[in-house]
Design a protein around this motif. Structure first.
Motif, PDB file in Angstrom:
ATOM      1  N   LYS A 219      54.504  38.164  36.427  1.00 17.93           N
ATOM      2  CA  LYS A 219      53.369  37.240  36.558  1.00 17.93           C
ATOM      3  C   LYS A 219      52.881  37.200  37.998  1.00 17.93           C
ATOM      4  O   LYS A 219      53.662  37.101  38.938  1.00 17.93           O
ATOM      5  CB  LYS A 219      53.773  35.838  36.110  1.00 17.93           C
ATOM      6  CG  LYS A 219      52.663  34.811  36.226  1.00 17.93           C
ATOM      7  CD  LYS A 219      53.058  33.479  35.651  1.00 17.93           C
ATOM      8  CE  LYS A 219      54.046  32.772  36.531  1.00 17.93           C
ATOM      9  NZ  LYS A 219      54.282  31.376  36.108  1.00 17.93           N
TER      10      LYS A 219
ATOM     11  N   SER B 226      57.337  39.575  31.920  1.00 16.39           N
ATOM     12  CA  SER B 226      56.239  40.200  32.652  1.00 16.39           C
ATOM     13  C   SER B 226      56.397  39.878  34.127  1.00 16.39           C
ATOM     14  O   SER B 226      57.173  39.004  34.501  1.00 16.39           O
ATOM     15  CB  SER B 226      54.886  39.687  32.151  1.00 16.39           C
ATOM     16  OG  SER B 226      54.715  38.318  32.498  1.00 16.39           O
TER      17      SER B 226
ATOM     18  N   HIS C 217      41.464  41.362  27.657  1.00 15.49           N
ATOM     19  CA  HIS C 217      42.064  41.462  28.988  1.00 15.49           C
ATOM     20  C   HIS C 217      41.116  42.178  29.935  1.00 15.49           C
ATOM     21  O   HIS C 217      40.323  43.017  29.537  1.00 15.49           O
ATOM     22  CB  HIS C 217      43.436  42.133  28.960  1.00 15.49           C
ATOM     23  CG  HIS C 217      43.474  43.505  28.373  1.00 15.49           C
ATOM     24  ND1 HIS C 217      43.368  43.748  27.023  1.00 15.49           N
ATOM     25  CD2 HIS C 217      43.632  44.713  28.961  1.00 15.49           C
ATOM     26  CE1 HIS C 217      43.465  45.042  26.795  1.00 15.49           C
ATOM     27  NE2 HIS C 217      43.606  45.668  27.967  1.00 15.49           N
TER      28      HIS C 217
ATOM     29  N   TYR D  38      49.677  35.272  38.418  1.00 10.14           N
ATOM     30  CA  TYR D  38      48.823  34.074  38.429  1.00 10.14           C
ATOM     31  C   TYR D  38      48.875  33.430  37.045  1.00 10.14           C
ATOM     32  O   TYR D  38      48.981  34.127  36.035  1.00 10.14           O
ATOM     33  CB  TYR D  38      47.371  34.452  38.763  1.00 10.14           C
ATOM     34  CG  TYR D  38      46.426  33.285  38.703  1.00 10.14           C
ATOM     35  CD1 TYR D  38      46.312  32.410  39.777  1.00 10.14           C
ATOM     36  CD2 TYR D  38      45.659  33.039  37.570  1.00 10.14           C
ATOM     37  CE1 TYR D  38      45.453  31.318  39.721  1.00 10.14           C
ATOM     38  CE2 TYR D  38      44.803  31.955  37.506  1.00 10.14           C
ATOM     39  CZ  TYR D  38      44.703  31.098  38.577  1.00 10.14           C
ATOM     40  OH  TYR D  38      43.864  30.014  38.518  1.00 10.14           O
ATOM     41  N   GLU D  39      48.773  32.092  37.032  1.00  6.24           N
ATOM     42  CA  GLU D  39      48.674  31.374  35.768  1.00  6.24           C
ATOM     43  C   GLU D  39      47.995  30.039  36.002  1.00  6.24           C
ATOM     44  O   GLU D  39      48.209  29.389  37.024  1.00  6.24           O
ATOM     45  CB  GLU D  39      50.067  31.140  35.169  1.00  6.24           C
ATOM     46  CG  GLU D  39      50.050  30.424  33.844  1.00  6.24           C
ATOM     47  CD  GLU D  39      51.428  30.258  33.219  1.00  6.24           C
ATOM     48  OE1 GLU D  39      51.497  29.946  32.021  1.00  6.24           O
ATOM     49  OE2 GLU D  39      52.444  30.426  33.938  1.00  6.24           O
ATOM     50  N   ASP D  40      47.153  29.647  35.044  1.00  5.86           N
ATOM     51  CA  ASP D  40      46.586  28.308  35.024  1.00  5.86           C
ATOM     52  C   ASP D  40      46.490  27.868  33.563  1.00  5.86           C
ATOM     53  O   ASP D  40      47.113  28.490  32.700  1.00  5.86           O
ATOM     54  CB  ASP D  40      45.244  28.247  35.775  1.00  5.86           C
ATOM     55  CG  ASP D  40      44.151  29.106  35.169  1.00  5.86           C
ATOM     56  OD1 ASP D  40      44.170  29.366  33.942  1.00  5.86           O
ATOM     57  OD2 ASP D  40      43.251  29.516  35.918  1.00  5.86           O
TER      58      ASP D  40
ATOM     59  N   PHE E 288      49.258  39.318  35.061  1.00 12.93           N
ATOM     60  CA  PHE E 288      50.526  39.997  35.312  1.00 12.93           C
ATOM     61  C   PHE E 288      50.272  41.446  35.685  1.00 12.93           C
ATOM     62  O   PHE E 288      49.203  42.000  35.417  1.00 12.93           O
ATOM     63  CB  PHE E 288      51.442  39.902  34.088  1.00 12.93           C
ATOM     64  CG  PHE E 288      50.817  40.382  32.796  1.00 12.93           C
ATOM     65  CD1 PHE E 288      51.039  41.666  32.336  1.00 12.93           C
ATOM     66  CD2 PHE E 288      49.996  39.544  32.055  1.00 12.93           C
ATOM     67  CE1 PHE E 288      50.465  42.112  31.157  1.00 12.93           C
ATOM     68  CE2 PHE E 288      49.412  39.975  30.871  1.00 12.93           C
ATOM     69  CZ  PHE E 288      49.646  41.268  30.416  1.00 12.93           C
TER      70      PHE E 288
ATOM     71  N   TYR F   4      46.322  33.861  32.202  1.00 11.72           N
ATOM     72  CA  TYR F   4      47.618  34.366  32.648  1.00 11.72           C
ATOM     73  C   TYR F   4      47.368  35.768  33.186  1.00 11.72           C
ATOM     74  O   TYR F   4      46.632  36.549  32.570  1.00 11.72           O
ATOM     75  CB  TYR F   4      48.580  34.409  31.456  1.00 11.72           C
ATOM     76  CG  TYR F   4      50.005  34.751  31.795  1.00 11.72           C
ATOM     77  CD1 TYR F   4      50.905  33.755  32.135  1.00 11.72           C
ATOM     78  CD2 TYR F   4      50.460  36.062  31.759  1.00 11.72           C
ATOM     79  CE1 TYR F   4      52.239  34.061  32.432  1.00 11.72           C
ATOM     80  CE2 TYR F   4      51.775  36.374  32.052  1.00 11.72           C
ATOM     81  CZ  TYR F   4      52.660  35.365  32.388  1.00 11.72           C
ATOM     82  OH  TYR F   4      53.961  35.678  32.684  1.00 11.72           O
TER      83      TYR F   4
ATOM     84  N   LYS G 250      44.721  32.704  27.612  1.00 13.20           N
ATOM     85  CA  LYS G 250      45.907  32.243  26.889  1.00 13.20           C
ATOM     86  C   LYS G 250      45.646  32.130  25.392  1.00 13.20           C
ATOM     87  O   LYS G 250      46.566  32.283  24.598  1.00 13.20           O
ATOM     88  CB  LYS G 250      46.398  30.912  27.454  1.00 13.20           C
ATOM     89  CG  LYS G 250      47.077  31.087  28.799  1.00 13.20           C
ATOM     90  CD  LYS G 250      47.705  29.793  29.256  1.00 13.20           C
ATOM     91  CE  LYS G 250      48.544  30.017  30.499  1.00 13.20           C
ATOM     92  NZ  LYS G 250      49.135  28.758  30.978  1.00 13.20           N
TER      93      LYS G 250
ATOM     94  N   ILE H 266      52.504  35.823  27.116  1.00 10.38           N
ATOM     95  CA  ILE H 266      52.054  34.489  27.526  1.00 10.38           C
ATOM     96  C   ILE H 266      53.073  33.426  27.096  1.00 10.38           C
ATOM     97  O   ILE H 266      53.374  32.503  27.850  1.00 10.38           O
ATOM     98  CB  ILE H 266      50.665  34.184  26.940  1.00 10.38           C
ATOM     99  CG1 ILE H 266      49.608  35.105  27.562  1.00 10.38           C
ATOM    100  CG2 ILE H 266      50.291  32.716  27.132  1.00 10.38           C
ATOM    101  CD1 ILE H 266      48.318  35.196  26.765  1.00 10.38           C
TER     102      ILE H 266
END
Length: 130
Positions: A17, A15, A97, A19-21, A27, A25, A43, A9
Motif C-alpha cells: 500500500k 499488497s 484502476h 495510499y488509502e482514504d 498500491f 486505495y 474501494k 482492498i
C-alpha cells in the motif's frame, strides 16, 4: 464476487500500500513498468471507467496524491497516467484502476515506458513509506 482488487482492498491478499482514504486505495503494481508504478483503485467495485460516470472523479484526488507522493519520495520527473478498458486494451483485472507510472529523466518518452521491470518492491515500498 471473486475480484482480486476487492480482495486486496479487504486485506485478504497482501499488497504494498502507498495510499488509502475513504474511497480509494493505492498500491505498487506487482509487474511494474517503472520504479514506483502504482495502481489507484476505488474501494467500491466497478469494472472500468466507462461503465460508471462518477468513478474517475471519485478517485481523481487519490491519483494526484499518489503522483505527488511518488515525485517527492522517489524523485520522479514526470508521469504517465492511464486506465485500460477491456481485454483488447490490456485490462487484466476487471475492477476500475488507474496506473500512475513515474518517469525519470534518464529514461524519457512513451516508447521507454516499459523500462525497469525487475525491481525489488520491498525496497521501493520502504522509500515511499519510510
Amino acid at each position: 464476487m471473486d475480484c482480486l482488487f476487492c480482495s486486496i482492498i479487504a486485506g485478504d491478499i497482501p499488497s504494498k500500500k502507498v495510499y488509502e482514504d475513504d474511497v480509494a486505495y493505492a498500491f505498487l503494481d506487482i509487474s511494474p513498468w517503472q520504479k514506483g508504478h502504482s495502481l489507484v483503485v476505488p474501494k467500491r467495485h466497478t469494472t472500468d471507467i466507462l461503465v460508471d460516470d462518477d468513478v474517475l472523479a471519485e478517485i481523481g484526488h487519490a491519483v494526484a496524491r499518489v503522483g505527488r507522493l511518488l515525485r517527492d519520495r522517489l524523485g520522479a520527473d514526470g508521469f504517465n497516467v492511464l486506465a485500460n478498458v477491456g481485454n483488447v486494451s490490456g485490462q487484466e483485472v476487471f475492477h476500475t484502476h488507474v496506473h500512475v507510472i513515474p518517469r525519470y529523466a534518464e529514461n524519457p518518452g512513451i516508447s521507454n515506458m516499459r523500462g525497469r521491470i525487475d525491481l525489488d518492491l520491498d525496497e521501493v515500498h520502504k522509500a515511499i513509506n519510510p
